[in-house]
Design an enzyme around this catalytic site. Structure first.
Site, PDB file in Angstrom:
ATOM      1  N   GLY A 112       0.690  -1.399   0.035  1.00 44.06           N
ATOM      2  CA  GLY A 112       0.140   0.018   0.724  1.00 44.06           C
ATOM      3  C   GLY A 112       0.398   1.394  -0.147  1.00 44.06           C
ATOM      4  O   GLY A 112       1.784   1.071  -0.685  1.00 44.06           O
ATOM      5  N   ASN A 113       0.036   2.324   0.416  1.00 47.66           N
ATOM      6  CA  ASN A 113       1.154   3.835   0.499  1.00 47.66           C
ATOM      7  C   ASN A 113       2.476   3.437   0.876  1.00 47.66           C
ATOM      8  O   ASN A 113       2.808   4.104   0.421  1.00 47.66           O
ATOM      9  CB  ASN A 113      -0.207   4.996   1.302  1.00 47.66           C
ATOM     10  N   ILE A 137      -6.364  -4.078   1.735  1.00 46.71           N
ATOM     11  CA  ILE A 137      -7.237  -3.909   2.333  1.00 46.71           C
ATOM     12  C   ILE A 137      -8.419  -2.838   2.292  1.00 46.71           C
ATOM     13  O   ILE A 137      -9.605  -2.332   2.052  1.00 46.71           O
ATOM     14  CB  ILE A 137      -8.379  -4.817   3.474  1.00 46.71           C
ATOM     15  N   ASP A 138      -7.236  -1.182   2.393  1.00 44.12           N
ATOM     16  CA  ASP A 138      -7.868  -0.407   2.836  1.00 44.12           C
ATOM     17  C   ASP A 138      -8.824   0.491   1.012  1.00 44.12           C
ATOM     18  O   ASP A 138      -9.501   1.495   0.876  1.00 44.12           O
ATOM     19  CB  ASP A 138      -6.935   0.253   3.279  1.00 44.12           C
ATOM     20  N   GLY A 181      -9.469   0.294   7.993  1.00 50.48           N
ATOM     21  CA  GLY A 181      -9.465   1.800   6.520  1.00 50.48           C
ATOM     22  C   GLY A 181      -8.630   2.705   6.579  1.00 50.48           C
ATOM     23  O   GLY A 181      -8.443   3.746   6.072  1.00 50.48           O
ATOM     24  N   ARG A 182      -8.172   2.760   8.050  1.00 52.16           N
ATOM     25  CA  ARG A 182      -6.944   3.388   8.646  1.00 52.16           C
ATOM     26  C   ARG A 182      -7.467   4.975   8.575  1.00 52.16           C
ATOM     27  O   ARG A 182      -8.393   5.299   9.084  1.00 52.16           O
ATOM     28  CB  ARG A 182      -5.197   2.944   7.478  1.00 52.16           C
ATOM     29  N   ARG A 256     -24.228  -2.433  22.087  1.00 51.13           N
ATOM     30  CA  ARG A 256     -22.847  -3.479  22.149  1.00 51.13           C
ATOM     31  C   ARG A 256     -21.948  -2.398  21.463  1.00 51.13           C
ATOM     32  O   ARG A 256     -23.247  -1.844  20.274  1.00 51.13           O
ATOM     33  CB  ARG A 256     -23.613  -4.298  22.133  1.00 51.13           C
ATOM     34  N   HIS A 262      -9.361  -7.682  12.317  1.00 45.35           N
ATOM     35  CA  HIS A 262      -8.066  -8.341  11.354  1.00 45.35           C
ATOM     36  C   HIS A 262      -8.398  -9.819  11.542  1.00 45.35           C
ATOM     37  O   HIS A 262      -8.062  -9.979   9.953  1.00 45.35           O
ATOM     38  CB  HIS A 262      -6.479  -8.450  11.992  1.00 45.35           C
ATOM     39  N   ARG A 265      -8.668  -9.027   7.580  1.00 41.42           N
ATOM     40  CA  ARG A 265      -7.439  -9.047   6.931  1.00 41.42           C
ATOM     41  C   ARG A 265      -6.689 -10.672   6.378  1.00 41.42           C
ATOM     42  O   ARG A 265      -5.718 -10.769   5.462  1.00 41.42           O
ATOM     43  CB  ARG A 265      -5.998  -8.874   7.817  1.00 41.42           C
TER      44      ARG A 265
HETATM   45  O1  F6P Z   1      -4.108  -1.097   5.578  1.00 37.42           O
HETATM   46  C1  F6P Z   1      -4.066  -1.990   6.402  1.00 37.42           C
HETATM   47  C2  F6P Z   1      -4.555  -2.185   8.152  1.00 37.42           C
HETATM   48  O2  F6P Z   1      -5.495  -3.207   8.058  1.00 37.42           O
HETATM   49  C3  F6P Z   1      -5.587  -0.504   7.552  1.00 37.42           C
HETATM   50  O3  F6P Z   1      -6.536  -1.222   7.797  1.00 37.42           O
HETATM   51  C4  F6P Z   1      -5.526  -1.166   9.510  1.00 37.42           C
HETATM   52  O4  F6P Z   1      -5.278   0.614  10.226  1.00 37.42           O
HETATM   53  C5  F6P Z   1      -3.749  -1.653   9.938  1.00 37.42           C
HETATM   54  O5  F6P Z   1      -3.348  -2.103   8.513  1.00 37.42           O
HETATM   55  C6  F6P Z   1      -3.745  -1.791  11.154  1.00 37.42           C
HETATM   56  O6  F6P Z   1      -1.998  -2.580  11.143  1.00 37.42           O
HETATM   57  P1  F6P Z   1      -1.117  -3.594  11.926  1.00 37.42           P
HETATM   58  O7  F6P Z   1      -1.646  -5.163  11.181  1.00 37.42           O
HETATM   59  O8  F6P Z   1      -0.231  -3.124  11.916  1.00 37.42           O
HETATM   60  O9  F6P Z   1      -2.078  -3.492  13.223  1.00 37.42           O
END
Ligand code: F6P
Length: 332
Positions: A112-113, A137-138, A181-182, A256, A262, A265
């Site tokens: 990614g970025n 995934i973002d 989604g960061r 709730r 994760h 992911r």
């Molecule tokens: O960039 C993918 C991502 O899953 C983001 O959505 C999330 O903010 C980040 O990575 C979480 O990172 P890590 O797995 O290092 O906690």
């Protein structure tokens, strides 16, 4: 065995690696890179743990049979990392030394970025050509409608929301469901639409706590007995737990919280992610042979395209305003 492109540079050996957060479909992309390269008589080296492995010289030869039976697997067979060392000039020098030792002519970076920012800096310093394949995934990269892993992550989130709806309905509860989604709201927006959520909080839309509470009150007035609010982790009010607490202070609601985290992911990549990864991996290799460098291969209007890496990392991709409006209308 060298391939000459545009009469300018020879490509014989390619390094491929995955970096940053893993994403379902990365393996399908590695497979496509390795097999396309083999078809063109190029040698491929897989670098373990992204830039970390590049610094440590952790390279191994990948041939067609090495990538058999991985198209359906989540994660990445090459492993991944977020490398702090690569952010230092010493780390990048060590990475360059490894590429020289393995006589690598070009790199294919799947990530990614952060991955592409590293690639841009590095190729400027050392002149190694890079092609980026968007794997995150973002879905937050400019220059591609879809990134590898996004579709699978959204499917996972929607499946979770479907299950939460069952229990929310049974108990007449208000649920705040947090998705990843960061700093972007793509996963949240698609999950809200596909999961039939009552409300949505994303970083790209300024929603105040008061706006949110008004929407929840309105839903109650409309005789909605339960509701699911999708919260993008990067939204401006706070995480799902914080928001739930703040809403609770103003409302006597049975509330709730669920954080999908994760789970988004992992898992076997969807058909869309497998096809996307295959197309982008294939074109990354043929792009290098066509003389492309320091670009990201992506999908625009369902066609494979190339965008300069500097644009992919610096230009902002925003969710479609009309989709946001539609999500609001369909939630009423
Ligand atoms: O960039 C993918 C991502 O899953 C983001 O959505 C999330 O903010 C980040 O990575 C979480 O990172 P890590 O797995 O290092 O906690």
């Amino acid at each position: 065995m060298s391939k000459e492109n545009n009469g300018e540079r020879k490509i014989n050996r390619i390094a491929v690696f995955t970096s940053g957060g893993d994403a379902p479909g990365m393996n399908a992309a590695i497979r496509a890179v390795v097999r396309t390269a083999a078809f063109h008589d190029l040698h491929v080296y897989g670098v373990a743990r992204g830039y970390e492995g590049m610094i440590d010289g952790d390279f191994s030869r990948l041939e067609s049979r090495d990538v058999a039976n991985i198209i359906q697997r989540g994660g990445t067979i090459l492993k991944t990392a977020r490398s702090q060392r690569f952010m230092t000039p010493e780390g990048r020098k060590a990475a360059y030394d490894s590429l020289l030792a393995f006589e690598i002519d070009a790199c294919i970076a799947i990530g990614g970025n952060g991955t592409f920012t590293g690639a841009s800096v590095f190729s400027k310093e050392y002149g190694i050509p890079f092609i980026g394949i968007p794997g995150t995934i973002d879905n937050d990269l400019y220059g591609t409608e879809l990134t590898i892993g996004f579709d699978t992550a959204v499917n996972t989130a929607i499946e979770a929301v479907d299950k939460i709806r069952d229990t929310a309905d049974s108990h007449n509860r208000l649920f705040f469901v947090e998705v990843m989604g960061r700093n972007s709201g793509f996963i949240a927006l698609s999950t809200a639409i596909g999961g039939g959520a009552g409300s949505l909080l994303i970083p790209e839309v300024d929603t105040s706590l008061e706006d949110l509470i008004d929407t929840i009150r309105l839903s109650a007035k409309r005789k909605k007995l339960f509701s699911v609010v999708i919260v993008a982790e990067g939204n401006k009010i706070g995480g799902a737990a914080t928001i739930a607490q703040k809403v609770k202070e103003q409302f006597d609601y049975d509330i709730r919280v669920a954080i999908i985290g994760h789970l988004q992911r992992g898992g076997s990549p969807s058909a869309i992610d497998r096809l996307l990864a295959s197309r982008l991996g294939y074109r990354a290799v043929t792009g290098l042979l066509d003389g492309k460098e320091n670009v990201m291969v992506g999908l625009q209007d369902n066609k494979v395209s190339f965008t300069p890496l500097k644009d992919a990392i610096s230009k902002e991709k925003k969710p479609d305003q009309d989709l946001i409006k539609m999500a609001e209308i369909l939630a009423t």
